[in-house]
Enzyme design. Structure first.
Site, short mmCIF file in Angstrom:
data_model
loop_
_atom_site.label_atom_id
_atom_site.label_comp_id
_atom_site.label_asym_id
_atom_site.label_seq_id
_atom_site.Cartn_x
_atom_site.Cartn_y
_atom_site.Cartn_z
N HIS A 97 0.83 -1.21 0.00
CA HIS A 97 0.00 0.00 0.00
C HIS A 97 0.86 1.26 0.00
CE1 HIS A 97 -3.31 2.75 1.11
NE2 HIS A 97 -2.41 3.31 1.91
N GLU A 98 1.86 1.30 0.86
CA GLU A 98 2.73 2.49 0.91
C GLU A 98 3.50 2.65 -0.39
OE1 GLU A 98 2.17 4.57 3.06
OE2 GLU A 98 1.04 3.30 4.43
N HIS A 101 1.57 4.51 -2.96
CA HIS A 101 1.72 5.97 -2.94
C HIS A 101 2.96 6.40 -3.72
CE1 HIS A 101 -1.59 6.66 -0.30
NE2 HIS A 101 -1.06 6.01 0.72
N HIS A 105 3.07 8.90 -6.94
CA HIS A 105 3.99 10.04 -7.06
C HIS A 105 4.76 9.97 -8.38
CE1 HIS A 105 7.42 12.57 -5.10
NE2 HIS A 105 6.68 13.29 -5.91
#
Length: 230
Positions: A97-98, A101, A105
């Site tokens: 999940h991280e 991100h 980006h």
């Protein structure tokens, strides 16, 4: 609207507590589901970044629980010690999940870009708005503009909460899609990762609803004061 707001606020607080408790229960359960591939959260994260062609993001360990986050400023995927080191479905879900991100980006995902632009203003607003709102309520009859200013600041934090929703849901979608397409997890592990991220996303949903309800409460105070002055 005072009593109505108290009832609504109580319901939202109860929902927030229930979702948070359920989330902790889910992660505790899936932390016991060990990955058959034997990979740690850090290894999962590094592979997902590599598979997406991202070479300038570091995966690091940070202290605490539920401290996992992606920092777009220094391009780091920050994983809590448990997620970084452990080899279970919960750790895989959080790590992926991280990294979702980080992928956002890298591709210029518009909602993440918007949220990043809001961060400096929201940080300032969060520092002062409660005092401004309190002062605005106390000075409602003599200086109503102060309350209006506080409402504008609070509205900015509410917008931030709403913008956060698609960012978080999309990161989970990217994570789960990668885990499935690369066959990183067994069917049982994949289902566990999906369930864990679903409950994590619901915490953001409850927070956004609570922010909307509180904003409407302050607006109602301002409108009520305006009608009395008229």
């Amino acid at each position: 609207m005072g009593m109505s707001y108290l009832i609504l606020a109580g319901a939202i607080m109860l929902a927030s507590w229930a979702v948070s408790a359920r989330l902790k229960s889910k992660f505790a359960h899936y932390s016991k589901l060990q990955l058959q591939n034997g990979m740690s959260g850090a290894e999962i994260a590094e592979k997902m970044l590599a598979d997406n062609g991202i070479r300038d993001v570091r995966v690091i360990s940070v202290a605490g629980q539920l401290t996992d986050h992606y920092n777009p400023v220094d391009k780091t995927v920050n994983l809590s010690e448990a997620v970084y080191n452990q080899r279970n479905a919960a750790a895989a879900a959080v790590a992926a999940h991280e990294c979702g991100h980080a992928v956002q980006h890298a591709v210029g995902y518009e909602w993440l870009t918007m949220r990043s632009k809001l961060v400096p203003f929201v940080n300032v607003a969060s520092t002062y708005m409660q005092w401004i709102l309190l002062g605005g309520i106390l000075l409602m009859n003599t200086f109503p503009q102060l309350l209006l200013f506080g409402i504008v600041l609070f509205a900015a934090t509410t917008v931030f909460s709403l913008v956060t929703l698609p960012v978080e849901y999309d990161a989970s979608h990217r994570a789960l899609a990668w885990l499935e397409n690369k066959r990183m997890l067994t069917q049982q592990e994949q289902a566990g990762a999906k369930d864990a991220l679903k409950w994590a996303a619901r915490t953001y949903l409850v927070a956004a609803l609570g922010s909307i309800a509180t904003l409407l409460y302050y607006v109602s105070i301002y409108m009520g004061g305006s009608s009395q002055r008229d």
